[in-house]
Design an enzyme around this catalytic site. Structure first.
Site, short mmCIF file in Angstrom:
data_model
loop_
_atom_site.label_atom_id
_atom_site.label_comp_id
_atom_site.label_asym_id
_atom_site.label_seq_id
_atom_site.Cartn_x
_atom_site.Cartn_y
_atom_site.Cartn_z
N ASP A 1 53.21 2.63 77.76
CA ASP A 1 54.36 1.71 77.61
C ASP A 1 53.88 0.42 76.94
O ASP A 1 52.69 0.26 76.67
CB ASP A 1 55.01 1.43 78.97
CG ASP A 1 54.07 0.72 79.95
OD1 ASP A 1 52.85 0.96 79.88
OD2 ASP A 1 54.54 -0.08 80.78
N HIS B 1 51.27 10.86 76.78
CA HIS B 1 52.41 9.96 76.98
C HIS B 1 51.98 8.57 76.52
O HIS B 1 51.55 7.72 77.31
CB HIS B 1 52.82 9.95 78.46
CG HIS B 1 54.13 9.27 78.71
ND1 HIS B 1 55.34 9.93 78.68
CD2 HIS B 1 54.42 7.97 78.98
CE1 HIS B 1 56.32 9.07 78.93
NE2 HIS B 1 55.79 7.88 79.12
N ASP C 1 49.77 19.02 79.01
CA ASP C 1 49.60 18.27 77.77
C ASP C 1 50.94 18.19 77.05
O ASP C 1 51.20 18.94 76.11
CB ASP C 1 48.54 18.93 76.87
CG ASP C 1 48.38 18.15 75.57
OD1 ASP C 1 48.76 16.97 75.52
OD2 ASP C 1 47.88 18.74 74.58
N GLU D 1 49.60 10.41 80.68
CA GLU D 1 49.71 9.08 80.07
C GLU D 1 48.29 8.54 79.83
O GLU D 1 47.30 9.15 80.27
CB GLU D 1 50.51 8.12 80.99
CG GLU D 1 50.83 6.81 80.28
CD GLU D 1 51.93 5.97 80.95
OE1 GLU D 1 52.48 6.40 81.98
OE2 GLU D 1 52.21 4.87 80.43
#
Ligand code: G3I
Ligand code: 9MR
Length: 599
Positions: free
Chosen positions: A187, A518, A560, A569
């Site tokens: 993120d 991720h 994955d 992530e």
């Protein structure tokens, strides 16, 4: 006749399928990068149905000559992946080269791996470069970022004061400037608590293995300057962290964030408003600890910066002492303030460990009794494997580094009594934590310390493996005993492929590495390859994202896929210990003479 031919084909098909599935269940898994010539070298065979004493050969991949052969020994069934394991130990093979392992009947073949003096140099570089790739507020130029160059994202020069963060001089909605730093993970938000352990781990790598890291060039814009690259990279985040302190009172905002996680877009495409939210005790203490470490480490390179770090650290400590119960509780905060914040919480309501860590670092940086008196040395015995929520062991690591010389766990004789107490407690804390890990490594069918505690397989389990290895390396530094190093190597092997999933968990490294982490820049760009050098979170059976996993077993529940933020992530607190461990093992073997690690 037709009927006979049909039957024959069916049987053939059945046999073929059987042999396929046999190949799937019986597999050689190993560190897919390779080994230093002096290191312990093992591979595992999982699902081995025979008696397990099969013969395996190591073959020189350049000329197909057999250079070693030996038996695999059955070590048992590894609970966490419910798989029967045999271990092939070919430590005695030392000549540098490129190799593969085969079973004597040829039906099992390993990936190609290296035995090489500099085997982890590129991995350490890449793992450190991953931080550069996650820099906020700056373009990644092709000169440094190659195929992963991108425009600048998140200038963070107009960050809003969230209503939860209001102070006399900073009203709601006011703008502050808080540029730079690293994105936390996949993120785009920036969190002080997680910056604490991550930045510390890079600085500790430098403090402990300075000869190696001083020379390690990573190809970032600052490369070639007097300051070593690892310190330039850590400085990128420290400069941001300093902007997160309210100059009015020394308190530190918990995080800089958009209200929601952004979509799958490149950094420059995420234009949601960004806020600094409530100050918290966990943020203040993490900040105080890391700034005190920075004050020590940067002094020879930039005394002005070091002094600024120290006074920021002191101010944050004072705020923390004056606000002992100001925890960050996102749900509660959202009941009172708008916009509601839904991004990572990094919530922690037991901050005694953060107190101990910050007090220790401030004491080591200043020698002031104020901080030494704040530290309850007995509590160090309650340390656990370091993680973002429990950092007490970091106090042991720093105190042992400064007060206990290499190879002398008993401590220095010239120490003042208070320091001797701290030195002994720190060495004891590290040796007892590592002792449990080494026991597990010795008895585990997989020959790894992972699984010594059922909580090892949590969100970010691969970082647990790396933090185990950091502790084991501390025990090696305290005692000089070879077995600690072997146990640390085993965990590096684990994340690089010697595990039942068969994945090397570092993007761009290994025969089977994550392709769909991720990680928003990896998913949103048009480059088929993910940004390299990132350690993904790793297997754990929480499955909090609801994706379809191949297994519910803790060590096999890995996917994955972009979908899997709970296992796939990336994060700065997972990459920092990879930098530490890969660099440390490379540095240690580089410095050791063959006699020192003879068997
Ligand atoms: O507190 C409980 C404990 O009592 C219990 O024994 C244990 C059993 O699993 O769980 C503990 O809580 C866990 C918590 O971490 C503390 O370790 C949760 O189950 C677990 O889901 C939680 O995971 C965290 C995750 O965010 C979700 O909050 C990870 O540690 C943390 O690394 C991860 O961090 C995220 C950021 O929020 C946002 N940015 C990405 C980053 C990486 O995924
Ligand atoms: O992308 C987010 C990741 O960085 C976080 O670790 C994770 C857990 O907090 O959440 C991810 O965002 C997801 C959100 O929580 C739920 N909707 C799907 C989002 C990912 O596509």
């Amino acid at each position: 006749m037709k009927w006979f031919a049909c039957c024959f084909c069916l049987i053939l098909l059945l046999l073929l399928c059987l042999s396929c599935s046999r190949k799937q269940v019986e597999t050689i898994h190993m560190n897919q990068i390779g080994f230093h010539p002096l290191a312990e070298k093992t591979a595992i065979v999982t699902g081995w149905e025979k008696s397990g004493d099969g013969i395996f050969r190591v073959i020189d991949n350049e000329n197909d000559r057999v250079v070693w052969s030996g038996r695999a020994a059955v070590t048992g069934t590894w609970t966490w992946g419910r798989t029967r394991v045999s271990v092939i130990d070919f430590t005695e093979l030392k000549p540098p080269g490129s190799y593969r392992i085969e079973s004597d009947d040829g039906h099992l073949v390993s990936p190609v791996f290296a035995i090489r003096d500099t085997v982890y140099a590129a991995l350490t570089q890449a793992a450190l470069r991953a931080f550069y790739y996650n820099r906020a507020s700056t373009p990644l130029e092709p000169e440094h970022a190659g195929r992963w160059s991108r425009p600048a994202g998140h200038p963070d020069t107009l960050v809003l004061i969230h209503p939860s963060a209001v102070s006399p001089d900073r009203p709601e909605g006011m703008n502050i400037s808080s540029p730079g730093g690293w994105y936390d993970a996949g993120d785009y938000n920036k969190y002080i608590v997680n910056s604490g352990i991550s930045t510390y781990t890079l600085l500790a790598a430098f403090e402990h293995f300075s000869d190696f890291f001083r020379e390690l060039s990573v190809g970032i814009p600052e490369s070639g300057r007097r300051m070593p690259d690892i310190l330039s990279e850590a400085r990128w985040n420290l400069d941001w962290m300093l902007t997160m302190q309210d100059p009015g009172d020394g308190g530190v905002y918990h995080k800089l964030t958009s209200p929601q996680f952004s979509g799958v877009v490149m950094p420059h495409e995420d234009t949601d408003p960004r806020y600094v939210v409530q100050k918290s005790i966990a943020a203040a203490l993490n900040f105080a600890a890391v700034m005190a470490v920075a004050a020590r480490v940067y002094k020879p390179y930039d005394p002005g910066f070091a002094a600024a770090c120290l006074s920021a650290s002191r101010a944050a400590w004072e705020w923390a002492v004056a606000h002992p119960k100001v925890y960050y509780r996102q749900e509660k905060m959202n009941e009172r303030h708008r916009p509601a914040i839904a991004t990572g919480e990094y919530g922690d309501t037991d901050v005694t460990d953060e107190y101990d860590w910050a007090a220790t670092e401030l004491y080591l940086a200043t020698g002031s009794t104020e901080y030494r008196d704040a530290l309850d040395v007995k509590r160090l015995a309650g340390s656990v494997v370091p993680n973002w929520r429990d950092v007490r062991a970091l106090a042991c690591i720093s105190a042992a580094h400064h007060l206990v010389p290499y190879g002398l766990a008993a401590g220095r004789s010239d120490l003042a009594p208070v320091d001797r107490l701290l030195a002994e407690a720190s060495a004891q804390c590290l040796l007892s934590l590592s002792g449990a890990l080494r026991d597990e490594y010795r008895t585990s069918p997989l020959r790894v310390s992972m699984g010594h505690d059922r909580r090892d397989f949590v969100w970010g389990s691969n970082a647990v493996a790396m933090n185990h290895a950091i502790l084991l390396i501390q025990a090696w530094r305290l005692t000089g005993e070879r077995s600690w190093l072997d146990a640390a190597q085993a965990n590096l092997d684990y994340v690089l492929g010697r595990n039942p999933t068969g994945y090397s968990f570092v993007t761009g490294f290994g025969f089977q590495a994550p392709m769909f982490p991720h990680h928003r820049p990896s998913a949103a760009d048009d480059n088929p390859d993910p940004v390299p050098g990132f350690l993904v979170g790793g297997p754990q059976s929480g499955q909090q994202d609801g994706c379809a996993y191949p297994s519910n077993l803790p060590a096999l529940s890995y996917l994955d896929d972009w979908c899997s933020y709970s296992t796939n992530e990336v994060a700065i607190n997972w990459n920092a210990p990879l930098v530490y461990v890969a660099g440390a093992i490379q540095a240690i073997y580089g410095e050791l003479s063959p006699e020192a690690v003879a068997f």
